[in-house]
Motif scaffolding. Structure first.
Motif, PDB file in Angstrom:
ATOM      1  N   THR A 186       0.872  -1.172   0.000  1.00 33.71           N
ATOM      2  CA  THR A 186       0.000   0.000   0.000  1.00 33.71           C
ATOM      3  C   THR A 186       0.903   1.214   0.000  1.00 33.71           C
ATOM      4  N   GLY A 234       0.316  11.218   3.162  1.00 31.09           N
ATOM      5  CA  GLY A 234       0.349  11.852   4.484  1.00 31.09           C
ATOM      6  C   GLY A 234       0.050  10.878   5.606  1.00 31.09           C
ATOM      7  N   LEU A 269      -4.897   5.341  10.308  1.00 34.24           N
ATOM      8  CA  LEU A 269      -6.109   5.029  11.071  1.00 34.24           C
ATOM      9  C   LEU A 269      -6.711   3.702  10.635  1.00 34.24           C
ATOM     10  N   ALA A 279      -0.319  14.950  -7.041  1.00 30.84           N
ATOM     11  CA  ALA A 279      -1.082  14.174  -6.047  1.00 30.84           C
ATOM     12  C   ALA A 279      -0.557  14.363  -4.635  1.00 30.84           C
ATOM     13  N   LEU A 329     -11.305  23.316   4.487  1.00 28.92           N
ATOM     14  CA  LEU A 329     -12.224  22.852   5.534  1.00 28.92           C
ATOM     15  C   LEU A 329     -11.859  21.452   6.033  1.00 28.92           C
ATOM     16  N   ILE A 330     -10.843  20.862   5.437  1.00 27.80           N
ATOM     17  CA  ILE A 330     -10.469  19.502   5.850  1.00 27.80           C
ATOM     18  C   ILE A 330      -9.795  19.539   7.218  1.00 27.80           C
ATOM     19  N   GLY A 331     -10.279  18.681   8.100  1.00 22.22           N
ATOM     20  CA  GLY A 331      -9.660  18.461   9.413  1.00 22.22           C
ATOM     21  C   GLY A 331      -9.247  19.734  10.117  1.00 22.22           C
ATOM     22  N   ILE A 367      -3.795  18.378  10.206  1.00 20.51           N
ATOM     23  CA  ILE A 367      -4.166  17.417   9.163  1.00 20.51           C
ATOM     24  C   ILE A 367      -3.879  18.011   7.791  1.00 20.51           C
ATOM     25  N   VAL A 399      -0.227  17.793   6.550  1.00 21.96           N
ATOM     26  CA  VAL A 399       0.339  16.510   6.095  1.00 21.96           C
ATOM     27  C   VAL A 399      -0.544  15.793   5.076  1.00 21.96           C
ATOM     28  N   GLY A 424      -4.086  13.810  -3.195  1.00 23.67           N
ATOM     29  CA  GLY A 424      -4.087  12.466  -3.774  1.00 23.67           C
ATOM     30  C   GLY A 424      -4.637  11.446  -2.785  1.00 23.67           C
ATOM     31  N   GLY A 425      -4.215  11.573  -1.538  1.00 22.70           N
ATOM     32  CA  GLY A 425      -4.707  10.661  -0.505  1.00 22.70           C
ATOM     33  C   GLY A 425      -6.201  10.820  -0.287  1.00 22.70           C
ATOM     34  N   ASN A 426      -6.651  12.060  -0.331  1.00 24.29           N
ATOM     35  CA  ASN A 426      -8.076  12.325  -0.125  1.00 24.29           C
ATOM     36  C   ASN A 426      -8.911  11.642  -1.214  1.00 24.29           C
ATOM     37  N   CYS A 486      -7.777   9.088  -3.375  1.00 26.48           N
ATOM     38  CA  CYS A 486      -7.563   7.640  -3.455  1.00 26.48           C
ATOM     39  C   CYS A 486      -8.185   6.893  -2.284  1.00 26.48           C
ATOM     40  N   LEU A 517      -8.430   2.112  -9.309  1.00 24.07           N
ATOM     41  CA  LEU A 517      -6.968   2.077  -9.255  1.00 24.07           C
ATOM     42  C   LEU A 517      -6.452   0.634  -9.189  1.00 24.07           C
ATOM     43  N   LYS A 560     -20.174  22.393   3.695  1.00 20.79           N
ATOM     44  CA  LYS A 560     -20.253  21.060   4.306  1.00 20.79           C
ATOM     45  C   LYS A 560     -20.981  21.116   5.634  1.00 20.79           C
ATOM     46  N   VAL A 595     -15.612  15.219   9.861  1.00 17.84           N
ATOM     47  CA  VAL A 595     -15.903  14.741   8.518  1.00 17.84           C
ATOM     48  C   VAL A 595     -17.186  15.406   8.036  1.00 17.84           C
TER      49      VAL A 595
HETATM   50  C1  LIG Z   1      -8.540  14.153  12.460  1.00 13.45           C
HETATM   51  C2  LIG Z   1      -8.827  13.948  10.999  1.00 13.45           C
HETATM   52  C3  LIG Z   1      -9.702  14.804  10.379  1.00 13.45           C
HETATM   53  C4  LIG Z   1      -9.978  14.651   9.033  1.00 13.45           C
HETATM   54  N1  LIG Z   1     -10.847  15.498   8.460  1.00 13.45           N
HETATM   55  C5  LIG Z   1     -11.148  15.355   7.159  1.00 13.45           C
HETATM   56  C6  LIG Z   1     -12.065  16.233   6.533  1.00 13.45           C
HETATM   57  O1  LIG Z   1     -12.582  17.168   7.153  1.00 13.45           O
HETATM   58  N2  LIG Z   1     -12.364  16.037   5.228  1.00 13.45           N
HETATM   59  C7  LIG Z   1     -11.791  15.032   4.517  1.00 13.45           C
HETATM   60  O2  LIG Z   1     -12.100  14.911   3.347  1.00 13.45           O
HETATM   61  N3  LIG Z   1     -10.916  14.191   5.085  1.00 13.45           N
HETATM   62  C8  LIG Z   1     -10.582  14.319   6.381  1.00 13.45           C
HETATM   63  N4  LIG Z   1      -9.691  13.460   6.953  1.00 13.45           N
HETATM   64  C9  LIG Z   1      -9.131  12.365   6.160  1.00 13.45           C
HETATM   65  C10 LIG Z   1      -7.749  12.606   5.558  1.00 13.45           C
HETATM   66  O3  LIG Z   1      -7.021  13.529   6.298  1.00 13.45           O
HETATM   67  C11 LIG Z   1      -7.800  13.089   4.124  1.00 13.45           C
HETATM   68  O4  LIG Z   1      -8.541  12.201   3.351  1.00 13.45           O
HETATM   69  C12 LIG Z   1      -6.396  13.258   3.538  1.00 13.45           C
HETATM   70  O5  LIG Z   1      -6.470  14.004   2.374  1.00 13.45           O
HETATM   71  C13 LIG Z   1      -5.735  11.946   3.194  1.00 13.45           C
HETATM   72  O6  LIG Z   1      -4.481  12.208   2.605  1.00 13.45           O
HETATM   73  P1  LIG Z   1      -3.162  11.477   3.071  1.00 13.45           P
HETATM   74  O7  LIG Z   1      -2.072  12.032   2.230  1.00 13.45           O
HETATM   75  O8  LIG Z   1      -2.989  11.569   4.503  1.00 13.45           O
HETATM   76  O9  LIG Z   1      -3.523   9.983   2.626  1.00 13.45           O
HETATM   77  P2  LIG Z   1      -2.968   8.591   3.158  1.00 13.45           P
HETATM   78  O10 LIG Z   1      -3.570   8.270   4.453  1.00 13.45           O
HETATM   79  O11 LIG Z   1      -1.494   8.553   3.045  1.00 13.45           O
HETATM   80  O12 LIG Z   1      -3.587   7.667   2.046  1.00 13.45           O
HETATM   81  C14 LIG Z   1      -4.966   7.446   1.945  1.00 13.45           C
HETATM   82  C15 LIG Z   1      -5.221   6.326   0.937  1.00 13.45           C
HETATM   83  O13 LIG Z   1      -4.895   6.748  -0.357  1.00 13.45           O
HETATM   84  C16 LIG Z   1      -3.854   5.973  -0.920  1.00 13.45           C
HETATM   85  N5  LIG Z   1      -2.990   6.911  -1.613  1.00 13.45           N
HETATM   86  C17 LIG Z   1      -2.470   8.056  -1.120  1.00 13.45           C
HETATM   87  N6  LIG Z   1      -1.806   8.725  -2.076  1.00 13.45           N
HETATM   88  C18 LIG Z   1      -1.916   7.992  -3.194  1.00 13.45           C
HETATM   89  C19 LIG Z   1      -1.471   8.170  -4.537  1.00 13.45           C
HETATM   90  N7  LIG Z   1      -0.778   9.250  -4.915  1.00 13.45           N
HETATM   91  N8  LIG Z   1      -1.761   7.205  -5.439  1.00 13.45           N
HETATM   92  C20 LIG Z   1      -2.461   6.117  -5.080  1.00 13.45           C
HETATM   93  N9  LIG Z   1      -2.921   5.914  -3.847  1.00 13.45           N
HETATM   94  C21 LIG Z   1      -2.663   6.839  -2.907  1.00 13.45           C
HETATM   95  C22 LIG Z   1      -3.213   5.249   0.234  1.00 13.45           C
HETATM   96  O14 LIG Z   1      -2.697   4.008  -0.163  1.00 13.45           O
HETATM   97  C23 LIG Z   1      -4.402   5.087   1.179  1.00 13.45           C
HETATM   98  O15 LIG Z   1      -5.148   3.983   0.831  1.00 13.45           O
HETATM   99  C24 LIG Z   1      -9.375  13.604   8.298  1.00 13.45           C
HETATM  100  C25 LIG Z   1      -8.482  12.755   8.939  1.00 13.45           C
HETATM  101  C26 LIG Z   1      -8.211  12.917  10.276  1.00 13.45           C
HETATM  102  C27 LIG Z   1      -7.236  11.994  10.931  1.00 13.45           C
END
Ligand SMILES: Cc1cc2nc3c(=O)[nH]c(=O)nc-3n(C[C@H](O)[C@H](O)[C@H](O)COP(=O)(O)OP(=O)(O)OC[C@H]3O[C@@H](n4cnc5c(N)ncnc54)[C@H](O)[C@@H]3O)c2cc1C
Lengths: 762, 301
Positions: free
Chosen positions: B29, B33, B39, B78, B104-106, B110, B113, B117-119, B121, B165, B189, B198
């Protein structure tokens, strides 16, 4: 009182820097050589017969050193108040989260893995989660020997309530509900347990009641209390929750069986499902007043949900029943309380201790009365509020009361008159008062005061020992300030020891907003004793009589001639030499002038001092979504004297924030008897953006029974918050919130209903 | 809730990451971030044997106008962090709706980091960047050792947490065409508190006028948190598209009604389905009002 050097001044908490730097060792950080890690297997059902437990597979897992169940305990029924506890479920599990088995292993991963290998055969039983349903004839019994699921009943009556209602011009009557909420402290409950060669148990745990806990646990373990030592390191918050809990005893049983120290800290999930959250209550209130707004009679019935065993819920229900009666000049009151078993997590203390639940109801009712009479809510409180040197309907002697000053000052600061007068749509302002105690005489029947020890060694290092508990609220700093003031030294010279039941005084602990007054008076008495001893030494050195010796800012001198002085350290050294190495040890205690309430009439005087408050909230409501925003908040608090204004204001801000969370979002939600939001993703507490600027006002009438005039602040900081906000919502919408928390969805429904109506009173 | 042991490798560059995925994709995987992945690993929803970190892939942390192909689109790497995107001046100018949503995310922590792309995927139905990207007709560039592929975001999500994917693919960048005429957008939201929550229901509304600056040439409406994936609502869009701004204003409440009907929210501990539906209705009206006002002020001379 002469000029104060340390008391009444704002200091950051003496351990703040250490905490901010991440250096503080909390319970979770403690470790001992050979230490194992414990985990608890908890019931996945709210009510189920346990037919069989097979631990053999778990026991065989490499790294597992002990697996324990009820069979490994002495099988003694015990409890802090009611003997309805066992360490681990016996024949049945009574709530989702009940302790069924536990594991100690070389690391946490192994312990967690082992839980999956324990095989438990359950037979699900019908369950009951709601206290009113639990009282019904056909409800399943949580304990077979408790008919009707009644854990306790409480009654109090004074005056002639029926006549009072007859004499009333207006009467308000309604049912309210306050929900189960979680204390959400930063560090989950847990303990490090070690058993020495003689079998003596040492528990390192974050507890508010180290000494009382030790006695309860001695019964549970079938040992004498002196075979248990409790040490209270720094710990991450409590808000009432950290009293007795089985998790500590499970650690002890694991340590006993494995022969190694065991650290067992709840996961957050476990803490949610098996901590000790707030007692939910159904409250019926009937309240009368004359045309002029003089309160006549009050009648309440409280039904509180104890959960599956009694922790302190029956005392909390009793408190809900009658504490508010001493906020106003009531003459005719009648209360009935039922504490009822349910198949939920056992409920217990949470900032406010029942008084917060009833304050929400009473203060809501008062606003309804004020409206019926067309009296300003401020005036209604001023007309009825209890004043200094009055005795309440239950015999409580109010020495100092800054209640009215709180109301007046809060109203002024919040621009009450102007804002109430120029009402704008969906904006509102509301207020609420409260009273509380600074110690609760009947909580422990043996005594209710406090004690302290002040040890001064050769180097002049001053160590204060107390028997209460600093959970982060700043008690160490308060005690240090009191000791520093009395000894005449700067704050930096005082070190406050962690509570260790082998060394510290037998204090009752931190609850009932008692720490500052009871513990503080105990420390003050000890400091006075230590000073007297040092003064004698200094008298010899200064060639004066001891009565004339003073100490200020770390220097001894003769009263009237401060130019000739001796450093504190020199005097301490001389005192130690004079004693052939013995340190100067001052001890002292405080006997509060309280009166244990009569068992039947409840007439007595439960506290040496009663704090008061008035809080005012302003809200804005989104009429299309039902969402409430608190836009301004003023909290005026009678604290007697603020030993540390910074810390006192911090308590107000914290209490209001916690109350705001309870009012607007916090709720332990159940489905099929299981908690469905056991995490901070779905158990929502306020974020910084949800909290407006909170403006504390400290009202200081100087309480004769308080150390340097201080009363408590912990609980009153939250008590009025809920109704201040819901009264503001009423002012904004004409909708009376009768159930916490405020659901935007329900509020929206009500708003829409009102919009459908052609005209309104406002 | 302990994380099971796993192998960890931080890819030094995109090619290395793609090679690694080519070899071990099925077992591995990727982590960006980690704010979702960690989680999920704690909850044991995902138990990867190998975690490949994209953390060092600075080459995927960018916002660029695409010089090589044409000047009409913007490319977002991404690995771009929400905090950067929320403040990006170019995006703020052209796609304020996206900046609003990721802002507005987190919480700050949050957003510092978490990556876009993570959001995407992670494919949460409630992902805040998804509705705005949907209404902006965003394209995704998926890369694997075999090559790159461009697909529409709309065809990317297949269910809660599920996407098209492949195990050897990563999301490389997001491509959005620049509007040719005045445009405006709005994201709202529903949450239970004012930060770190969320989305219980999210509404994105984007519109672009025609050359006359008085007619709505394009209308995009998307919903988050009220269906198994973030969804567009073509029937609501159709009601407004082609109309003059003044006409459109009179249709807002019908449009909101249609969108609310199109949603398929669920009851859960966060909110009831009916409340979510009500809020969709309210938010569409507010967003639409806001967008139409903006367009009127910017274009209607
Ligand atoms: C306290 C808290 C509050 C949050 N609030 C919100 C909110 O308000 N709104 C919201 O939308 N989300 C929220 N989130 C969720 C999260 O923070 C977001 O979805 C964030 O954008 C995920 O990005 P990441 O880089 O941390 O992803 P990661 O956790 O690193 O990855 C998430 C998933 O995507 C995959 N992935 C990541 N990057 C890639 C890539 N480039 N190609 C292929 N697969 C990939 C990973 O394998 C994994 O499955 C929150 C999370 C927390 C812990």
């Amino acid at each position: 009182m002469s000029k104060l050097d340390v008391v009444g001044k704002s200091f950051p908490q003496i351990d703040a820097l250490e905490k901010a730097m991440g250096k503080t060792k909390f319970v979770t950080d403690l470790a001992l050589p050979q230490m194992l890690h414990g985990r608890v297997l908890r019931s996945p059902y709210p009510h189920a017969k346990i037919k069989n437990i097979d631990t053999s597979k778990a026991a065989r897992l490499a790294g597992v050193k002990a697996v324990v169940t009820y069979a490994d305990t002495p099988g003694i029924k015990y409890g802090p108040r009611t003997d309805d506890w066992t360490i681990f479920a016996d024949d049945k599990a009574r709530f989702y989260g009940d302790e069924v088995a536990a594991v100690a292993a070389v690391d946490e991963d192994t312990a967690e893995g082992a839980l999956d290998l324990i095989e438990v055969e359950y037979e699900e039983l019908p369950f009951v989660a709601d206290p009113l349903e639990a009282m019904q004839a056909d409800a399943p019994l949580v304990h077979d020997d408790k008919p009707g699921n009644i854990a306790a009943e409480f009654k109090v009556e004074a005056g002639d309530v029926d006549q009072a209602f007859k004499d009333s011009h207006v009467i308000y009557e309604d049912r309210y509900y306050t929900n189960q909420v979680y204390q959400a402290y930063m560090e989950p409950m847990g303990a490090l347990a070690e058993i020495d060669k003689s079998g003596r148990l040492t528990l390192w745990t974050g507890t508010q009641i180290p000494n009382m806990m030790r006695m309860t646990y001695a019964t549970a373990l079938g040992v004498s209390a002196d075979n248990i030592r409790v040490i209270v390191p720094d710990y991450g918050g409590a808000f009432g929750a950290k009293m007795e809990n089985n998790v500590h005893l499970v650690a002890a049983i694991l340590a006993r069986k494995s022969g190694r120290p065991v650290r067992l800290i709840n996961t957050r999930h476990d803490d949610f499902i098996a901590g000790n959250p707030r007692v939910p209550m159904y409250i019926d209130i009937k309240l009368g007043a004359t045309k002029d707004g003089i309160l006549t009679g009050k009648e309440v019935q409280v039904v509180g949900g104890a959960g599956a065993r009694v922790v302190y819920s029956q005392v909390i229900v009793a408190t809900a029943c009658y504490r508010v009666d001493s906020l106003y000049r009531f003459k005719h009151v009648r209360s009935k309380g039922f504490t009822v078993y349910t198949n939920t997590v056992p409920t217990a203390c949470f900032r406010g201790f029942g008084n917060s639940q009833m304050t929400f109801v009473l203060e809501s009712a008062l606003d309804m009365i004020a409206e019926q009479l067309n009296i300003d809510p401020v005036d209604l409180r001023l007309k009825n509020g209890i004043g200094p040197n009055e005795t309440s309907v239950h015999g409580w002697k109010i020495n100092s009361s800054g209640l009215k000053e709180c109301v007046v000052k809060a109203a002024e600061k919040a621009e009450w008159k102007t804002k109430r007068g120029q009402k704008k749509p969906f904006k509102g302002i509301g207020l609420s008062c409260c009273n509380h105690v600074s110690g609760n005489r009947p909580f422990a029947r043996e005594f209710d005061g406090g004690a302290g020890i002040v040890r001064i060694g050769r180097d002049g290092r001053i160590t204060v020992y107390h028997g209460e508990s600093d959970m982060g609220q700043g008690q160490k700093t308060t005690f240090a300030q009191i000791a520093a003031e009395r000894l005449g030294v700067p704050l930096e010279m005082i070190y406050v020891a962690d509570v260790d039941t082998d060394i510290s005084p037998f204090g009752l602990g931190s609850f009932a907003t008692r720490g500052t007054l009871m513990g503080g008076n105990g420390v003050l008495a000890a400091a006075k004793d230590a000073f007297k001893q040092l003064a004698e030494t200094a008298a010899g050195m200064l060639e004066a009589s001891a009565e004339d010796v003073r100490c200020r800012k770390g220097s001894f001198f003769i009263s009237g001639s401060p130019e000739k002085s001796l450093p504190f350290k020199e005097v301490a050294a001389q005192a130690t030499y004079d004693r052939h190495g013995a340190p100067v040890v001052g001890t002292g205690f405080y006997t509060p002038p309280t009166v244990l309430p009569d068992l039947e009439t409840k007439y007595g005087n439960i506290s040496p001092a009663y704090p008061f408050a008035c809080q005012i909230a302003e809200v804005e409501i989104d009429p299309d979504t039902g969402q409430v925003t608190v836009t301004n908040f003023v909290g005026a608090h009678d604290v007697g004297r603020a030993i540390n204004p910074l810390a006192t204001e911090g308590q107000v801000r914290g209490g209001v924030t916690q109350g705001l969370g309870w009012t607007l979002m916090e709720n332990m939600a159940y489905a099929d008897g299981k908690l469905i939001n056991p995490d901070f993703v779905d158990y929502i507490v306020p974020s910084a953006l949800d909290v407006p600027e909170i403006k504390p006002i400290l009202v200081e009438p100087i309480e004769p029974n308080g150390p340097y005039g201080a009363k408590g602040i912990g609980e009153p900081a939250l008590n009025p918050t809920m109704s201040a906000i819901t009264n503001a919502i009423y002012n904004a919408t004409g909708i009376r919130i009768k159930e916490l928390p405020v659901s935007p969805e329900k509020l929206l429904e009500e708003i829409n209903k009102k919009r459908g109506q052609p005209t309104d009173n406002k | 809730m302990r994380i099971q042991p796993f192998d960890y490798w931080a890819a030094p560059g995109l090619n290395e990451a793609l090679n690694e995925l080519d070899l071990h994709g099925a077992d591995a995987t990727v982590i960006a971030g980690g704010t979702d992945l960690v989680l999920n690993m704690k909850k044991k929803n995902i138990l990867p044997r190998r975690v490949i970190s994209l953390h060092n892939l600075n080459e995927l942390d960018f916002v660029l106008t695409d010089e090589s192909l044409d000047n009409d689109s913007v490319r977002i790497g991404a690995l771009s962090k929400h905090a950067d995107l929320a403040e990006n001046p170019f995006l703020k100018q052209h796609f304020p709706i996206l900046c609003e949503a990721v802002g507005l995310i987190g919480s700050w922590q949050i957003r510092n980091v978490g990556t876009i792309g993570g959001n995407i995927c992670n494919a949460s139905p409630a992902a805040d960047s998804a509705p705005p990207l949907l209404v902006l007709d965003a394209q995704l560039v998926l890369a694997s050792k075999k090559g790159e592929k461009k697909i529409s975001l709309e065809s990317f999500f297949t269910g809660p947490g599920a996407t098209v994917l492949e195990p050897d693919q990563i999301l490389k960048e997001i491509v959005i065409e620049l509007p040719k005429q005045p445009s405006a957008g709005c994201y709202m939201k529903l949450r239970r508190r004012k930060a770190v929550d969320v989305s219980l229901a999210g509404v994105a509304f984007q519109a672009e006028t025609g050359p006359d600056r008085k007619t709505l040439a394009k209308v995009g409406i998307a919903l988050g948190g009220v269906a198994p994936t973030p969804v567009r609502v073509p029937e609501a869009e159709a009601l407004l598209a082609g109309r003059t701004l003044d006409e459109a204003v009179t249709k807002i409440s019908d449009c909101a009604e249609i969108a609310a009907k199109a949603a398929s929210p669920i009851d859960d501990v966060r909110a009831t389905a009916s409340y979510r539906r009500t809020i969709i209705n309210v938010f569409i009206q507010r967003c639409a009002q806001n967008v139409l006002n903006t367009l009127k002020n910017s274009g209607g001379d």
